[in-house]
Design an enzyme around this catalytic site. Sequence first.
Site, PDB file in Angstrom:
ATOM      1  N   ALA A 143       5.369 -11.035  -5.704  1.00 38.17           N
ATOM      2  CA  ALA A 143       6.181  -9.823  -5.663  1.00 38.17           C
ATOM      3  C   ALA A 143       6.361  -9.198  -7.034  1.00 38.17           C
ATOM      4  O   ALA A 143       6.628  -7.998  -7.142  1.00 38.17           O
ATOM      5  CB  ALA A 143       7.540 -10.136  -5.052  1.00 38.17           C
ATOM      6  N   SER A 144       6.211  -9.979  -8.110  1.00 46.42           N
ATOM      7  CA  SER A 144       6.414  -9.441  -9.454  1.00 46.42           C
ATOM      8  C   SER A 144       5.154  -9.375 -10.295  1.00 46.42           C
ATOM      9  O   SER A 144       5.113  -8.631 -11.279  1.00 46.42           O
ATOM     10  CB  SER A 144       7.472 -10.269 -10.198  1.00 46.42           C
ATOM     11  OG  SER A 144       7.066 -11.623 -10.304  1.00 46.42           O
ATOM     12  N   SER A 145       4.139 -10.119  -9.945  1.00 46.09           N
ATOM     13  CA  SER A 145       2.898 -10.092 -10.722  1.00 46.09           C
ATOM     14  C   SER A 145       1.737 -10.610  -9.887  1.00 46.09           C
ATOM     15  O   SER A 145       1.928 -11.251  -8.857  1.00 46.09           O
ATOM     16  CB  SER A 145       3.034 -10.927 -12.005  1.00 46.09           C
ATOM     17  OG  SER A 145       3.176 -12.301 -11.695  1.00 46.09           O
TER      18      SER A 145
ATOM     19  N   ARG B 249      -2.583 -12.135 -10.294  1.00 48.30           N
ATOM     20  CA  ARG B 249      -3.538 -12.723 -11.217  1.00 48.30           C
ATOM     21  C   ARG B 249      -4.826 -13.059 -10.485  1.00 48.30           C
ATOM     22  O   ARG B 249      -4.808 -13.282  -9.260  1.00 48.30           O
ATOM     23  CB  ARG B 249      -2.969 -13.999 -11.860  1.00 48.30           C
ATOM     24  CG  ARG B 249      -2.664 -15.100 -10.851  1.00 48.30           C
ATOM     25  CD  ARG B 249      -1.556 -15.993 -11.278  1.00 48.30           C
ATOM     26  NE  ARG B 249      -0.322 -15.329 -11.579  1.00 48.30           N
ATOM     27  CZ  ARG B 249       0.553 -14.923 -10.675  1.00 48.30           C
ATOM     28  NH1 ARG B 249       0.304 -15.081  -9.379  1.00 48.30           N
ATOM     29  NH2 ARG B 249       1.670 -14.344 -11.038  1.00 48.30           N
TER      30      ARG B 249
ATOM     31  N   ASP C 226       1.405 -17.082   0.081  1.00 49.77           N
ATOM     32  CA  ASP C 226       1.365 -17.750  -1.213  1.00 49.77           C
ATOM     33  C   ASP C 226       2.093 -19.092  -1.195  1.00 49.77           C
ATOM     34  O   ASP C 226       1.667 -20.040  -1.872  1.00 49.77           O
ATOM     35  CB  ASP C 226       1.908 -16.845  -2.324  1.00 49.77           C
ATOM     36  CG  ASP C 226       3.261 -16.220  -2.018  1.00 49.77           C
ATOM     37  OD1 ASP C 226       3.910 -16.626  -1.039  1.00 49.77           O
ATOM     38  OD2 ASP C 226       3.655 -15.300  -2.762  1.00 49.77           O
ATOM     39  N   THR C 227       3.156 -19.225  -0.400  1.00 49.14           N
ATOM     40  CA  THR C 227       3.842 -20.513  -0.321  1.00 49.14           C
ATOM     41  C   THR C 227       2.971 -21.569   0.342  1.00 49.14           C
ATOM     42  O   THR C 227       2.974 -22.737  -0.058  1.00 49.14           O
ATOM     43  CB  THR C 227       5.168 -20.380   0.438  1.00 49.14           C
ATOM     44  OG1 THR C 227       5.959 -19.358  -0.165  1.00 49.14           O
ATOM     45  CG2 THR C 227       5.946 -21.681   0.422  1.00 49.14           C
TER      46      THR C 227
ATOM     47  N   THR D 149       9.649 -16.134  -7.421  1.00 47.72           N
ATOM     48  CA  THR D 149      10.618 -15.111  -7.048  1.00 47.72           C
ATOM     49  C   THR D 149      11.570 -15.671  -5.998  1.00 47.72           C
ATOM     50  O   THR D 149      12.773 -15.429  -6.025  1.00 47.72           O
ATOM     51  CB  THR D 149       9.899 -13.865  -6.516  1.00 47.72           C
ATOM     52  OG1 THR D 149       9.029 -13.370  -7.537  1.00 47.72           O
ATOM     53  CG2 THR D 149      10.882 -12.787  -6.126  1.00 47.72           C
TER      54      THR D 149
ATOM     55  N   ASN E 175      14.304 -20.928   2.753  1.00 42.58           N
ATOM     56  CA  ASN E 175      14.130 -19.875   1.763  1.00 42.58           C
ATOM     57  C   ASN E 175      15.420 -19.727   0.972  1.00 42.58           C
ATOM     58  O   ASN E 175      16.487 -19.498   1.537  1.00 42.58           O
ATOM     59  CB  ASN E 175      13.805 -18.545   2.457  1.00 42.58           C
ATOM     60  CG  ASN E 175      12.365 -18.477   2.925  1.00 42.58           C
ATOM     61  OD1 ASN E 175      11.475 -18.113   2.176  1.00 42.58           O
ATOM     62  ND2 ASN E 175      12.139 -18.840   4.180  1.00 42.58           N
TER      63      ASN E 175
ATOM     64  N   GLN F 245      14.948 -12.704 -12.863  1.00 38.71           N
ATOM     65  CA  GLN F 245      14.061 -11.580 -13.157  1.00 38.71           C
ATOM     66  C   GLN F 245      14.836 -10.266 -13.217  1.00 38.71           C
ATOM     67  O   GLN F 245      14.599  -9.428 -14.099  1.00 38.71           O
ATOM     68  CB  GLN F 245      12.958 -11.498 -12.094  1.00 38.71           C
ATOM     69  CG  GLN F 245      11.959 -12.634 -12.137  1.00 38.71           C
ATOM     70  CD  GLN F 245      11.112 -12.717 -10.874  1.00 38.71           C
ATOM     71  OE1 GLN F 245      11.260 -11.917  -9.954  1.00 38.71           O
ATOM     72  NE2 GLN F 245      10.234 -13.703 -10.827  1.00 38.71           N
TER      73      GLN F 245
END
Length: 751
Positions: free
Chosen positions: A87-89, A91, A386-387, A531, A568, A576
């Site tokens: 959510a923030s970056s 790669r 992603d998790t 995040t 969660n 952040q």
Amino acid sequence: MSDQINGIQNHNCNQNSNPDPSHHKCHDHESNTNLNNDQRQDWNHNPIRNQNKNQGGNRGQSHDVCHNHESNTNLKPNYYVAIDIGASSGRLMLGKLRESNRTICNGTSVNSSNRAAANKSSNRRLKLTEIHRFQNGFRFIDGHDRWDIDRLITEIFIGLEKVKLLGIENCIIGIDTWAVDYVMIGANGEKLADPIAYRDERTKGLIEEVTGDNAKSTISQEITSQEASTQESTPAETSSIETISQEGFSQRVALKKTMSKETLYKKTGIQFLELNTLYQLYAEQNIDSALINQADKLLLIPDYIAYVLTGQFSCEVTNASTTQMLSLANFPQAEFDEDILDLLAISRDKFAPLIQPGTFLGEISEKWYDTYNLPKAKVIAVATHDTASAVLGVPAWQLYGDELHINGQNLDKRYTEQQYTNEHQAAHQENNHYHINTQSDCIMTDNKHHRINTQADCSITENNHYHINAQSDCIMTENNYRHINTQADCSMSKNNHRHINNNQRNINAHMACNSNNTNNHPNWAFLSSGTWSLLGMELDAPINTTDAFDNNFTNEWGAYGTVRFLKNIMGMWIVQEVARNYDYKYSYAELAEKACKSPFFKSIIDVNDARFNNPKSMIEEIRAYCAQTRQPLPITAGAVVNCIYSSLAISYKNELEKLKSMTDANITDLYIVGGGSNVDILNQLTADQAGIRVHAGPSEATAIGNIVCQMIACGDICNRTDARVLIAESFDIKVYEPKCGNLMKEEMKDE
């Protein structure tokens, strides 16, 4: 043998040659672990098979083998690229196997001098290189917080061009992203709008709207509606017809239904969060249905990126489960729940075919080579949430209750599943199983098992287990286990376990050797810290009990027929946002350093309070919470972050206690992976508060899990256990032992 293994239809991942025919088989191949015969047929079925047949991709031999790198030293190794976007970056990480002086093979480790005893496996390590990194975030556009999905696609192509500039002409690609958000595709194949972010306020109050828990929900308050009639219903589901007539909304008659929380949870096992796709689609249907009515397909974010790259529609199950719309009825067979689709008035054909991790999607479409200088790339659907990839990247393999993993095999009584063999001979007759391959002769009848190969003689009768090979002698009788080899002496008697090997190093990266488990659950938990903080366990089956419902735990689908039973927790998002509120005046490392200058646990917030979801100012929201709860106000930047870390450590402790209770597991070790694993003070606070051994790292576990899923699909490693051994041996893991006293209690005494 089926022509399609692990969801990949007749596909050879190696860039230069078909696999050597001498490759040995993986007996515990992940594509079929813990599945019965009927389930296995569904598991191996590729629902996009017909879509891919005309794409012109490589159609070499299928891979149900482990690559024998010693007999194929002339082959160029595969290059694996993980596209990992949070959510923030985001790669792009490049992974490849490299030689080492130790050998990884089927869940064991030996010196290179003993390679012959390790079934000719290559001594390998996973090397990870960051190729490209970029920022991500949503913007307020057209009345909603939206992701700039086109920019993310451009960043991916920039990263792939960098891969090509390294001299890499061919590679494999896997994609993982955050969950729940989606892109709507029109009949022309183009997106209808940029996707709305899960933190958008449109879903506020919609859990109550959908479940009927609130007489006047957000939508009912915001729009003028007239109830026309009430339909017959069961206690779990009610419905009514409403005429919606607000300026800016289309005039229509909508069938609105409700489904109780208990029913929803029993059906899906998913935690109730306003950001879930279910409530986003409900808002889409009941606030402004113009776009969704035009949509031909709804694709979750990683599936949309794969569609842009390959032209293929797909819906991968680990991410699809986060929608709160997949049915647990036939787990691990995956399908959307018909009652929930009916609740949303959305047809099944708006969603793409459900697929499993490891499915070959196709090659990058030729049109992109006209614009970008790209390597030839094949795209594999990994665990796209992603998790799910992060959990696959956890470096933990060890005892699972009454199971013991030796040489990649589960030596318990579950020998009723189909046995995987090579081309020589395989037969399956009721409870009698016969297996012969190039290296071994294994006969299993009822509870009697006999295995003979070039290195080992293993017989298992009821509760008596005997294993002898060139390097080890292992005897297991009931709860007594003994293992002796040239490097290690491990004896386990009931709850007492000892493991000693050269340099006192444990092969599974600080394996916990004590367990009181009376079930098949592991004695470790994971915390994917980014995040979000996702704290839970990897299980073989979902837990959708009343306790799990009351504690709001979720059963997200994992890779290879597993369940991520987790909670969660609002994670580094809070930090952040604090950094952003200070205009990034301080780095995260500086904020952590400042936090350590004052005692912890002076002020505590409920990190899962919805007020911290997306406030205008996180700092002011934290202070307001503390004021309302009559706690000291955190004034400085260090005090604010101190409050956050203290609150997260307590939250982790509380959720671990609930996890232990619901699973009846003796959790002795917590594996923290992701960017949050770099925060030393939070790792130590967590170990102290929870009274648990913490293993921190790798920080890039998501990209690593993405890559090892590709490797399993291509046959470079055999299965999940081997992947975790490889990870444990390839990356440094830092261990935090709990201090004797409870830090919070000690500090309270000092006041």
